[in-house]
Design a protein around this motif. Structure first.
Motif, PDB file in Angstrom:
ATOM      1  N   LYS A  70       8.436   3.855   1.439  1.00  0.00           N
ATOM      2  CA  LYS A  70       7.356   4.174   0.522  1.00  0.00           C
ATOM      3  C   LYS A  70       7.810   3.875  -0.913  1.00  0.00           C
ATOM      4  CE  LYS A  70       4.753   8.407  -0.555  1.00  0.00           C
ATOM      5  NZ  LYS A  70       4.588   9.790  -0.156  1.00  0.00           N
ATOM      6  N   ILE A  71       6.927   3.249  -1.687  1.00  0.00           N
ATOM      7  CA  ILE A  71       7.204   3.004  -3.103  1.00  0.00           C
ATOM      8  C   ILE A  71       6.047   3.564  -3.919  1.00  0.00           C
ATOM      9  CG2 ILE A  71       7.606   1.259  -4.890  1.00  0.00           C
ATOM     10  CD1 ILE A  71       8.695  -0.602  -2.732  1.00  0.00           C
ATOM     11  N   VAL A  72       6.376   4.458  -4.844  1.00  0.00           N
ATOM     12  CA  VAL A  72       5.352   5.057  -5.707  1.00  0.00           C
ATOM     13  C   VAL A  72       5.709   4.733  -7.156  1.00  0.00           C
ATOM     14  CG1 VAL A  72       4.220   7.211  -6.423  1.00  0.00           C
ATOM     15  CG2 VAL A  72       5.001   6.947  -4.056  1.00  0.00           C
ATOM     16  N   VAL A  73       4.770   4.108  -7.868  1.00  0.00           N
ATOM     17  CA  VAL A  73       4.997   3.732  -9.264  1.00  0.00           C
ATOM     18  C   VAL A  73       3.931   4.392 -10.121  1.00  0.00           C
ATOM     19  CG1 VAL A  73       5.155   1.818 -10.899  1.00  0.00           C
ATOM     20  CG2 VAL A  73       6.006   1.517  -8.571  1.00  0.00           C
ATOM     21  N   ASP A  74       4.367   5.233 -11.054  1.00  0.00           N
ATOM     22  CA  ASP A  74       3.447   5.923 -11.958  1.00  0.00           C
ATOM     23  C   ASP A  74       2.337   6.647 -11.178  1.00  0.00           C
ATOM     24  OD1 ASP A  74       2.625   6.746 -14.470  1.00  0.00           O
ATOM     25  OD2 ASP A  74       1.318   5.011 -14.779  1.00  0.00           O
ATOM     26  N   GLY A  75       2.749   7.306 -10.099  1.00  0.00           N
ATOM     27  CA  GLY A  75       1.807   8.099  -9.310  1.00  0.00           C
ATOM     28  C   GLY A  75       0.959   7.306  -8.325  1.00  0.00           C
ATOM     29  N   ILE A  76       1.107   5.980  -8.308  1.00  0.00           N
ATOM     30  CA  ILE A  76       0.300   5.145  -7.411  1.00  0.00           C
ATOM     31  C   ILE A  76       1.181   4.640  -6.272  1.00  0.00           C
ATOM     32  CG2 ILE A  76      -1.117   3.056  -7.246  1.00  0.00           C
ATOM     33  CD1 ILE A  76      -1.489   3.321 -10.349  1.00  0.00           C
ATOM     34  N   GLU A  77       0.720   4.854  -5.042  1.00  0.00           N
ATOM     35  CA  GLU A  77       1.533   4.389  -3.915  1.00  0.00           C
ATOM     36  C   GLU A  77       1.300   2.900  -3.690  1.00  0.00           C
ATOM     37  OE1 GLU A  77       2.527   4.977   0.778  1.00  0.00           O
ATOM     38  OE2 GLU A  77       1.434   6.595  -0.213  1.00  0.00           O
ATOM     39  N   LEU A  78       2.345   2.145  -3.989  1.00  0.00           N
ATOM     40  CA  LEU A  78       2.261   0.685  -3.931  1.00  0.00           C
ATOM     41  C   LEU A  78       2.184   0.196  -2.495  1.00  0.00           C
ATOM     42  CD1 LEU A  78       2.344  -1.729  -5.817  1.00  0.00           C
ATOM     43  CD2 LEU A  78       4.812  -1.675  -5.721  1.00  0.00           C
ATOM     44  N   THR A  79       2.874   0.909  -1.612  1.00  0.00           N
ATOM     45  CA  THR A  79       2.936   0.481  -0.216  1.00  0.00           C
ATOM     46  C   THR A  79       1.610   0.713   0.495  1.00  0.00           C
ATOM     47  OG1 THR A  79       4.345   2.467  -0.150  1.00  0.00           O
ATOM     48  CG2 THR A  79       5.380   0.399   0.392  1.00  0.00           C
ATOM     49  N   ALA A  80       0.638   1.355  -0.187  1.00  0.00           N
ATOM     50  CA  ALA A  80      -0.685   1.525   0.418  1.00  0.00           C
ATOM     51  C   ALA A  80      -1.540   0.265   0.239  1.00  0.00           C
ATOM     52  CB  ALA A  80      -1.396   2.734  -0.182  1.00  0.00           C
ATOM     53  N   GLY A  81      -1.076  -0.660  -0.634  1.00  0.00           N
ATOM     54  CA  GLY A  81      -1.733  -1.966  -0.770  1.00  0.00           C
ATOM     55  C   GLY A  81      -3.047  -1.930  -1.523  1.00  0.00           C
ATOM     56  N   GLY A  82      -3.852  -2.980  -1.297  1.00  0.00           N
ATOM     57  CA  GLY A  82      -5.190  -3.067  -1.888  1.00  0.00           C
ATOM     58  C   GLY A  82      -5.207  -3.005  -3.402  1.00  0.00           C
ATOM     59  N   LYS A  83      -6.149  -2.236  -3.933  1.00  0.00           N
ATOM     60  CA  LYS A  83      -6.344  -2.123  -5.385  1.00  0.00           C
ATOM     61  C   LYS A  83      -5.120  -1.526  -6.080  1.00  0.00           C
ATOM     62  CE  LYS A  83     -11.277  -1.949  -6.282  1.00  0.00           C
ATOM     63  NZ  LYS A  83     -11.896  -2.190  -4.976  1.00  0.00           N
ATOM     64  N   ASN A  84      -4.356  -0.741  -5.324  1.00  0.00           N
ATOM     65  CA  ASN A  84      -3.168  -0.112  -5.909  1.00  0.00           C
ATOM     66  C   ASN A  84      -2.207  -1.136  -6.485  1.00  0.00           C
ATOM     67  OD1 ASN A  84      -4.329   2.164  -4.930  1.00  0.00           O
ATOM     68  ND2 ASN A  84      -2.576   2.886  -3.756  1.00  0.00           N
ATOM     69  N   VAL A  85      -2.116  -2.296  -5.837  1.00  0.00           N
ATOM     70  CA  VAL A  85      -1.186  -3.325  -6.293  1.00  0.00           C
ATOM     71  C   VAL A  85      -1.567  -3.777  -7.702  1.00  0.00           C
ATOM     72  CG1 VAL A  85      -0.295  -5.645  -5.867  1.00  0.00           C
ATOM     73  CG2 VAL A  85      -0.657  -4.088  -3.954  1.00  0.00           C
ATOM     74  N   ASP A  86      -2.871  -4.059  -7.905  1.00  0.00           N
ATOM     75  CA  ASP A  86      -3.325  -4.499  -9.232  1.00  0.00           C
ATOM     76  C   ASP A  86      -3.105  -3.410 -10.277  1.00  0.00           C
ATOM     77  OD1 ASP A  86      -4.111  -6.886  -8.175  1.00  0.00           O
ATOM     78  OD2 ASP A  86      -6.163  -6.231  -7.765  1.00  0.00           O
ATOM     79  N   ALA A  87      -3.358  -2.157  -9.880  1.00  0.00           N
ATOM     80  CA  ALA A  87      -3.186  -1.034 -10.823  1.00  0.00           C
ATOM     81  C   ALA A  87      -1.740  -0.930 -11.273  1.00  0.00           C
ATOM     82  CB  ALA A  87      -3.641   0.271 -10.161  1.00  0.00           C
ATOM     83  N   VAL A  88      -0.812  -1.102 -10.336  1.00  0.00           N
ATOM     84  CA  VAL A  88       0.609  -1.017 -10.672  1.00  0.00           C
ATOM     85  C   VAL A  88       1.033  -2.212 -11.523  1.00  0.00           C
ATOM     86  CG1 VAL A  88       2.944  -1.176  -9.712  1.00  0.00           C
ATOM     87  CG2 VAL A  88       1.335   0.492  -8.787  1.00  0.00           C
ATOM     88  N   ARG A  89       0.587  -3.404 -11.136  1.00  0.00           N
ATOM     89  CA  ARG A  89       0.993  -4.601 -11.886  1.00  0.00           C
ATOM     90  C   ARG A  89       0.547  -4.550 -13.338  1.00  0.00           C
ATOM     91  NH1 ARG A  89       0.131  -9.288  -7.436  1.00  0.00           N
ATOM     92  NH2 ARG A  89       2.008  -8.822  -6.225  1.00  0.00           N
ATOM     93  N   ALA A  90      -0.560  -3.858 -13.588  1.00  0.00           N
ATOM     94  CA  ALA A  90      -1.042  -3.728 -14.968  1.00  0.00           C
ATOM     95  C   ALA A  90      -0.103  -2.872 -15.814  1.00  0.00           C
ATOM     96  CB  ALA A  90      -2.446  -3.124 -14.965  1.00  0.00           C
ATOM     97  N   GLU A  91       0.712  -2.034 -15.155  1.00  0.00           N
ATOM     98  CA  GLU A  91       1.614  -1.124 -15.886  1.00  0.00           C
ATOM     99  C   GLU A  91       3.063  -1.598 -15.907  1.00  0.00           C
ATOM    100  OE1 GLU A  91       0.212   1.058 -17.519  1.00  0.00           O
ATOM    101  OE2 GLU A  91      -1.708   1.243 -16.492  1.00  0.00           O
ATOM    102  N   VAL A  92       3.344  -2.662 -15.150  1.00  0.00           N
ATOM    103  CA  VAL A  92       4.735  -3.101 -14.983  1.00  0.00           C
ATOM    104  C   VAL A  92       4.893  -4.523 -15.508  1.00  0.00           C
ATOM    105  CG1 VAL A  92       6.579  -3.524 -13.312  1.00  0.00           C
ATOM    106  CG2 VAL A  92       4.992  -1.631 -12.939  1.00  0.00           C
ATOM    107  N   GLY A  93       5.737  -4.687 -16.538  1.00  0.00           N
ATOM    108  CA  GLY A  93       6.029  -6.026 -17.050  1.00  0.00           C
ATOM    109  C   GLY A  93       7.254  -6.576 -16.337  1.00  0.00           C
ATOM    110  N   MET A  94       7.262  -7.893 -16.122  1.00  0.00           N
ATOM    111  CA  MET A  94       8.406  -8.472 -15.419  1.00  0.00           C
ATOM    112  C   MET A  94       8.883  -9.728 -16.139  1.00  0.00           C
ATOM    113  SD  MET A  94       9.469  -8.501 -11.676  1.00  0.00           S
ATOM    114  CE  MET A  94      10.924  -9.345 -11.095  1.00  0.00           C
ATOM    115  N   VAL A  95      10.189  -9.829 -16.282  1.00  0.00           N
ATOM    116  CA  VAL A  95      10.803 -11.006 -16.899  1.00  0.00           C
ATOM    117  C   VAL A  95      11.805 -11.578 -15.897  1.00  0.00           C
ATOM    118  CG1 VAL A  95      12.203 -11.834 -18.840  1.00  0.00           C
ATOM    119  CG2 VAL A  95      10.495 -10.040 -19.217  1.00  0.00           C
ATOM    120  N   PHE A  96      11.670 -12.874 -15.641  1.00  0.00           N
ATOM    121  CA  PHE A  96      12.468 -13.541 -14.603  1.00  0.00           C
ATOM    122  C   PHE A  96      13.590 -14.366 -15.227  1.00  0.00           C
ATOM    123  CE2 PHE A  96       8.092 -13.051 -13.217  1.00  0.00           C
ATOM    124  CZ  PHE A  96       8.203 -12.556 -11.926  1.00  0.00           C
TER     125      PHE A  96
END
Length: 259
Positions: A70-96
């Motif tokens: 299980k992965i929970v980011v800012d109260g949103i369970e990422l492993t539940a999929g669907g809209k949660n993924v977009d909600a989390v990505r909006a809060e998480v910046g990534m640099v490669f």
């Protein structure tokens, strides 16, 4: 830096991984990962090549999916999929490692694109935000140039500014300096140190141990897809407990001396 942990990290967990397992086919790349990150905490993840470090942070914004746990980011369970993924990505910046800038867009356009698309900003608003963060990473004068006209270090600072334009709560860095020439590494690390001082929650996969010593609240060492050791920097570098950690630090030390 001894009191760093108590001064700025909150008590709330903003990221929580519970018994996370991931396979590529029959190869298990992550095994039973448990990790809790507090708001404002700065974590450096290190370890030998192939230890699962990059995969781990790529799971935190679902660039990689996990098969168990299980992965929970800012109260949103990422492993539940669907809209949660977009909600989390909006809060998480990534640099490669690679800067992934659009070559046909100016620096300003590269930074303004996501806020317009994802945050519904007007062009004027988005460009104002973009200029604010280009100033923050100390390259406002490059705004109207194109990526190919910038050095690698400048392009990586643009990539950081672009991520910041989305006002993320968390920044993930995946070996952000490994594709850079040695003389450009410092400018990118200085930018990241500035972010850390602003209280940004940060997870950074890096081999830059000087950065880990001066910025991290916790250093996590991974080997064979597991978290083998985690400790505050003084303890991690001063008295590592695990044999694999000792070996890794010994190798890094000797390679630095060779240079």
């Amino acid at each position: 830096m001894t009191d760093a942990v108590t001064t700025h990290a909150g008590t709330e967990s903003i990221i929580r991984l519970e018994a996370v397992n991931k396979w590529y086919g029959s190869f298990q790349v992550l095994t039973g990962i448990d990790l809790s990150v507090r708001t404002g905490e700065r974590i450096v993840i290190c370890g030998p090549s192939g230890s699962g470090k990059s995969t781990l942070i790529r799971c935190i914004n679902r660039l990689e999916t996990v098969q168990k746990g299980k992965i929970v980011v800012d109260g949103i369970e990422l492993t539940a999929g669907g809209k949660n993924v977009d909600a989390v990505r909006a809060e998480v910046g990534m640099v490669f490692q690679q800067f992934n800038l659009f070559p046909h867009l100016s620096i300003l356009q590269n930074c303004a694109l996501a806020p317009m698309r994802s945050r519904g900003m007007t062009k004027e608003q988005a460009e104002e935000v973009a200029m604010k963060y280009l100033t923050r990473v100390r390259i406002p004068e490059q705004a109207h140039k194109y990526p190919s006209q910038l050095s690698g270090g400048q392009q990586q600072r643009v990539a950081i500014a672009r991520a910041l334009c989305m006002s993320p709560k968390i920044m993930l860095f995946d070996e952000p300096t490994s594709a850079l020439d040695p003389e450009m590494v410092k400018e990118v690390l200085d930018t990241m140190i500035g972010l850390a001082e602003d209280g940004m929650t940060m997870l950074c996969v890096t081999h830059e141990m000087g950065f880990a010593r001066s910025v991290a609240d916790r250093v996590i060492f991974m080997a064979d897809g597991k978290i083998v050791e985690e400790a505050p920097p003084q303890e991690f570098f001063g008295s590592p407990k695990n044999e694999k950690t000792k070996q890794f630090l010994g190798q890094i030390l000797s390679s630095h001396q060779a240079h």
